[in-house]
Design an enzyme around this catalytic site. Structure first.
Site, PDB file in Angstrom:
ATOM      1  N   GLY A  15       0.810  -1.219   0.000  1.00 13.03           N
ATOM      2  CA  GLY A  15       0.000   0.000   0.000  1.00 13.03           C
ATOM      3  C   GLY A  15       0.844   1.271   0.000  1.00 13.03           C
ATOM      4  O   GLY A  15       2.083   1.226   0.067  1.00 13.03           O
ATOM      5  N   LEU A  17       1.072   3.953   2.196  1.00 12.48           N
ATOM      6  CA  LEU A  17       1.839   4.310   3.396  1.00 12.48           C
ATOM      7  C   LEU A  17       2.974   3.317   3.626  1.00 12.48           C
ATOM      8  O   LEU A  17       4.099   3.702   3.960  1.00 12.48           O
ATOM      9  CB  LEU A  17       0.910   4.360   4.624  1.00 12.48           C
ATOM     10  CG  LEU A  17       1.630   4.595   5.948  1.00 12.48           C
ATOM     11  CD1 LEU A  17       2.363   5.941   5.971  1.00 12.48           C
ATOM     12  CD2 LEU A  17       0.647   4.513   7.122  1.00 12.48           C
ATOM     13  N   ILE A  41      -5.112 -10.476   6.579  1.00  7.40           N
ATOM     14  CA  ILE A  41      -5.249 -10.233   8.032  1.00  7.40           C
ATOM     15  C   ILE A  41      -6.586 -10.707   8.602  1.00  7.40           C
ATOM     16  O   ILE A  41      -6.772 -10.702   9.800  1.00  7.40           O
ATOM     17  CB  ILE A  41      -5.011  -8.755   8.453  1.00  7.40           C
ATOM     18  CG1 ILE A  41      -5.932  -7.784   7.727  1.00  7.40           C
ATOM     19  CG2 ILE A  41      -3.586  -8.334   8.332  1.00  7.40           C
ATOM     20  CD1 ILE A  41      -5.904  -6.385   8.354  1.00  7.40           C
ATOM     21  N   THR A  66      -9.563   0.454   2.193  1.00  4.33           N
ATOM     22  CA  THR A  66      -9.555   1.922   2.248  1.00  4.33           C
ATOM     23  C   THR A  66     -10.518   2.591   1.267  1.00  4.33           C
ATOM     24  O   THR A  66     -10.534   3.817   1.183  1.00  4.33           O
ATOM     25  CB  THR A  66      -8.123   2.456   1.980  1.00  4.33           C
ATOM     26  OG1 THR A  66      -7.654   1.920   0.742  1.00  4.33           O
ATOM     27  CG2 THR A  66      -7.166   2.088   3.083  1.00  4.33           C
ATOM     28  N   THR A 105      -7.981   6.456  11.644  1.00  5.98           N
ATOM     29  CA  THR A 105      -8.458   7.544  10.779  1.00  5.98           C
ATOM     30  C   THR A 105      -9.273   8.600  11.517  1.00  5.98           C
ATOM     31  O   THR A 105      -9.885   8.314  12.553  1.00  5.98           O
ATOM     32  CB  THR A 105      -9.330   6.924   9.657  1.00  5.98           C
ATOM     33  OG1 THR A 105      -9.973   7.959   8.931  1.00  5.98           O
ATOM     34  CG2 THR A 105     -10.415   6.027  10.222  1.00  5.98           C
ATOM     35  N   TYR A 129     -16.986   2.711   6.740  1.00 12.76           N
ATOM     36  CA  TYR A 129     -15.520   2.720   6.871  1.00 12.76           C
ATOM     37  C   TYR A 129     -15.122   3.180   8.286  1.00 12.76           C
ATOM     38  O   TYR A 129     -14.306   2.542   8.948  1.00 12.76           O
ATOM     39  CB  TYR A 129     -14.924   3.659   5.818  1.00 12.76           C
ATOM     40  CG  TYR A 129     -13.445   3.928   5.951  1.00 12.76           C
ATOM     41  CD1 TYR A 129     -12.496   2.964   5.621  1.00 12.76           C
ATOM     42  CD2 TYR A 129     -12.982   5.166   6.403  1.00 12.76           C
ATOM     43  CE1 TYR A 129     -11.136   3.221   5.737  1.00 12.76           C
ATOM     44  CE2 TYR A 129     -11.625   5.435   6.512  1.00 12.76           C
ATOM     45  CZ  TYR A 129     -10.713   4.464   6.181  1.00 12.76           C
ATOM     46  OH  TYR A 129      -9.360   4.725   6.303  1.00 12.76           O
ATOM     47  N   LYS A 133     -13.155   0.987  11.115  1.00 18.39           N
ATOM     48  CA  LYS A 133     -11.854   1.395  11.658  1.00 18.39           C
ATOM     49  C   LYS A 133     -11.941   1.549  13.181  1.00 18.39           C
ATOM     50  O   LYS A 133     -10.997   1.223  13.898  1.00 18.39           O
ATOM     51  CB  LYS A 133     -11.389   2.706  11.011  1.00 18.39           C
ATOM     52  CG  LYS A 133     -11.039   2.600   9.521  1.00 18.39           C
ATOM     53  CD  LYS A 133      -9.806   1.767   9.225  1.00 18.39           C
ATOM     54  CE  LYS A 133      -8.516   2.413   9.657  1.00 18.39           C
ATOM     55  NZ  LYS A 133      -7.327   1.597   9.266  1.00 18.39           N
TER      56      LYS A 133
HETATM   57  N1  LIG Z   1      -5.724   7.109   2.395  1.00 16.83           N
HETATM   58  C1  LIG Z   1      -6.219   7.978   3.287  1.00 16.83           C
HETATM   59  O1  LIG Z   1      -6.641   9.098   2.946  1.00 16.83           O
HETATM   60  C2  LIG Z   1      -6.278   7.615   4.745  1.00 16.83           C
HETATM   61  C3  LIG Z   1      -6.783   8.549   5.659  1.00 16.83           C
HETATM   62  C4  LIG Z   1      -6.799   8.213   7.010  1.00 16.83           C
HETATM   63  C5  LIG Z   1      -6.323   6.979   7.420  1.00 16.83           C
HETATM   64  N2  LIG Z   1      -5.868   6.091   6.514  1.00 16.83           N
HETATM   65  C6  LIG Z   1      -5.370   4.792   6.988  1.00 16.83           C
HETATM   66  O2  LIG Z   1      -3.992   4.719   6.688  1.00 16.83           O
HETATM   67  C7  LIG Z   1      -3.613   3.354   6.472  1.00 16.83           C
HETATM   68  C8  LIG Z   1      -2.809   3.250   5.183  1.00 16.83           C
HETATM   69  O3  LIG Z   1      -3.627   3.702   4.115  1.00 16.83           O
HETATM   70  P1  LIG Z   1      -3.148   3.626   2.586  1.00 16.83           P
HETATM   71  O4  LIG Z   1      -3.851   4.724   1.881  1.00 16.83           O
HETATM   72  O5  LIG Z   1      -1.670   3.492   2.532  1.00 16.83           O
HETATM   73  O6  LIG Z   1      -3.833   2.250   2.147  1.00 16.83           O
HETATM   74  P2  LIG Z   1      -3.710   1.457   0.773  1.00 16.83           P
HETATM   75  O7  LIG Z   1      -2.778   2.126  -0.165  1.00 16.83           O
HETATM   76  O8  LIG Z   1      -5.114   1.149   0.331  1.00 16.83           O
HETATM   77  O9  LIG Z   1      -2.998   0.110   1.234  1.00 16.83           O
HETATM   78  C9  LIG Z   1      -3.652  -0.869   1.998  1.00 16.83           C
HETATM   79  C10 LIG Z   1      -2.969  -2.194   1.732  1.00 16.83           C
HETATM   80  O10 LIG Z   1      -3.636  -3.188   2.524  1.00 16.83           O
HETATM   81  C11 LIG Z   1      -3.880  -4.306   1.690  1.00 16.83           C
HETATM   82  N3  LIG Z   1      -4.987  -5.102   2.201  1.00 16.83           N
HETATM   83  C12 LIG Z   1      -6.326  -4.930   2.009  1.00 16.83           C
HETATM   84  N4  LIG Z   1      -7.013  -5.920   2.595  1.00 16.83           N
HETATM   85  C13 LIG Z   1      -6.088  -6.733   3.183  1.00 16.83           C
HETATM   86  C14 LIG Z   1      -6.182  -7.943   3.906  1.00 16.83           C
HETATM   87  N5  LIG Z   1      -7.365  -8.528   4.171  1.00 16.83           N
HETATM   88  N6  LIG Z   1      -5.047  -8.541   4.352  1.00 16.83           N
HETATM   89  C15 LIG Z   1      -3.837  -7.963   4.076  1.00 16.83           C
HETATM   90  N7  LIG Z   1      -3.685  -6.839   3.388  1.00 16.83           N
HETATM   91  C16 LIG Z   1      -4.799  -6.228   2.938  1.00 16.83           C
HETATM   92  C17 LIG Z   1      -4.193  -3.688   0.344  1.00 16.83           C
HETATM   93  O11 LIG Z   1      -4.117  -4.672  -0.675  1.00 16.83           O
HETATM   94  P3  LIG Z   1      -5.065  -4.493  -1.990  1.00 16.83           P
HETATM   95  O12 LIG Z   1      -4.667  -3.203  -2.607  1.00 16.83           O
HETATM   96  O13 LIG Z   1      -4.719  -5.711  -2.795  1.00 16.83           O
HETATM   97  O14 LIG Z   1      -6.477  -4.473  -1.479  1.00 16.83           O
HETATM   98  C18 LIG Z   1      -3.112  -2.628   0.261  1.00 16.83           C
HETATM   99  O15 LIG Z   1      -1.892  -3.160  -0.204  1.00 16.83           O
HETATM  100  C19 LIG Z   1      -4.905   2.564   6.518  1.00 16.83           C
HETATM  101  O16 LIG Z   1      -5.067   2.019   7.806  1.00 16.83           O
HETATM  102  C20 LIG Z   1      -5.985   3.593   6.293  1.00 16.83           C
HETATM  103  O17 LIG Z   1      -7.206   3.208   6.877  1.00 16.83           O
HETATM  104  C21 LIG Z   1      -5.810   6.379   5.172  1.00 16.83           C
END
Ligand SMILES: NC(=O)c1ccc[n+]([C@@H]2O[C@H](COP(=O)([O-])OP(=O)(O)OC[C@H]3O[C@@H](n4cnc5c(N)ncnc54)[C@H](OP(=O)(O)O)[C@@H]3O)[C@@H](O)[C@H]2O)c1
Length: 297
Positions: A15, A17, A41, A66, A105, A129, A133
């Protein structure tokens, strides 16, 4: 955390981050990556056996479902990935003695305050969502694990991910007019700053019980509209293709989406700053840094 070699299990490693966490991990960490399709997970046995086998010092959980609007129609999957999964990681951390870092979040809040949210403010998610979370946070708190950091963040962007900055750059290159929501306030967060915050918190291990919930986003705040204006200004400055002549502020109700968003998402970061002694970069400065590296990391 002393400088002996440490094993770090990076969950959700493909992902946005996680990519930055791996890039910025201090050299004394040996990082092992876990992600779909091999590592899910929501599979408790798999999580426990993989972590028991590795015996990491630190587990950093960046995995999540996400797609905020997708979660509205797939609440059951959201609750399993964002809710149950972190609980299994907490169990595994308890079993192996690891510290768990988990990312949460601003969407756990209702967004009806008028001053920055502290870690102790009552939660009240508006969306599937946000509920999922919050369930993840609750599962960690209920696990009996004491060595955890739950870091709530907001409006995250960085290299290698779908994010607001890239969406605006694409649209600004394609359309003459952009209409952007101006009645939601928040703070953008650059993944580089958040990844550094993860390691800053891990370095506070010697502080008496630093563990708990933290808020982290870039300093300052803006609306999505103001964020878009700055993105397009920097696009022009960086000689990227910009077709958009006009950027218009609109109301949330003029751009209906399946999931309700909080209208006020600003965090107090005092707890983080006090515990780590670090200051937090302002969002405009970090956006400039992102433009310099967005295609290279
Ligand atoms: N993006 C935002 O604006 C935002 C804002 C606030 C908080 N956050 C939090 O910040 C964190 C990082 O966000 P990000 O934007 O970097 O997320 P991201 O790019 O969507 O990455 C999430 C990763 O988790 C993987 N994943 C999904 N389901 C899974 C599972 N069951 N088992 C193992 N891996 C799994 C995804 O794989 P696939 O791609 O194959 O599904 C992806 O590689 C998350 O906790 C998110 O909730 C994000």
């Amino acid at each position: 955390m002393n400088n002996d070699r440490k094993k770090l299990a990076l969950i959700g490693a493909n992902g946005m981050l996680a990519r930055m966490v791996r890039h910025l991990a201090p050299p004394y960490f040996d990082v092992t990556s876990f992600d779909l399709p091999d590592f899910d997970i929501t599979d408790r046995d798999l999580v426990l056996s993989a972590m028991t086998h590795l015996r990491p010092h630190v587990i950093v959980n960046c995995a999540a479902y996400t797609d905020v609007d997708g979660c509205e129609t797939n609440e059951e999957l959201a609750l399993r990935v964002n809710g149950s999964g972190p609980g299994y990681l907490a169990e595994a951390a308890l079993e192996t003695g690891a510290i768990l870092v988990h990312i949460s979040t601003d969407y756990v809040f209702a967004g009806d305050k008028t001053e920055p949210y502290t870690e102790d403010d009552p939660t009240g998610p508006l969306s599937s969502y946000g509920r999922s979370k919050l369930k993840g946070e609750t599962a960690i708190l209920a696990s009996g694990l004491t060595r955890y950091f739950i870091i709530r963040t907001s409006w995250l962007y960085g290299p290698g991910g779908k994010n607001f900055v890239e969406t605006i750059l694409r649209l600004a290159g394609e359309r003459e007019e952009l209409r952007i929501v101006a009645d939601q306030q928040g703070s953008p967060t650059y993944t580089e700053d958040l990844a550094n915050a993860v390691f800053s918190l891990l370095e506070t291990e010697d502080v008496q019980m630093p563990y708990g919930i933290y808020h982290f986003s870039n300093a300052g705040s803006c609306s999505w509209y103001e964020f878009a204006l700055e993105i397009v200004r920097l696009a022009r400055l960086n000689k990227l293709p910009v077709k958009a002549e006009s950027i218009k502020p609109i109301r949330t109700e003029d751009y209906p989406l399946p999931a309700q968003r909080p209208s006020y998402s600003i965090f107090s970061k005092q707890k983080y700053e006090t515990i780590t002694g670090r200051s937090i970069p302002e969002w405009r400065e970090s956006l400039i840094k992102y433009f310099a590296v967005r295609q290279t990391i």
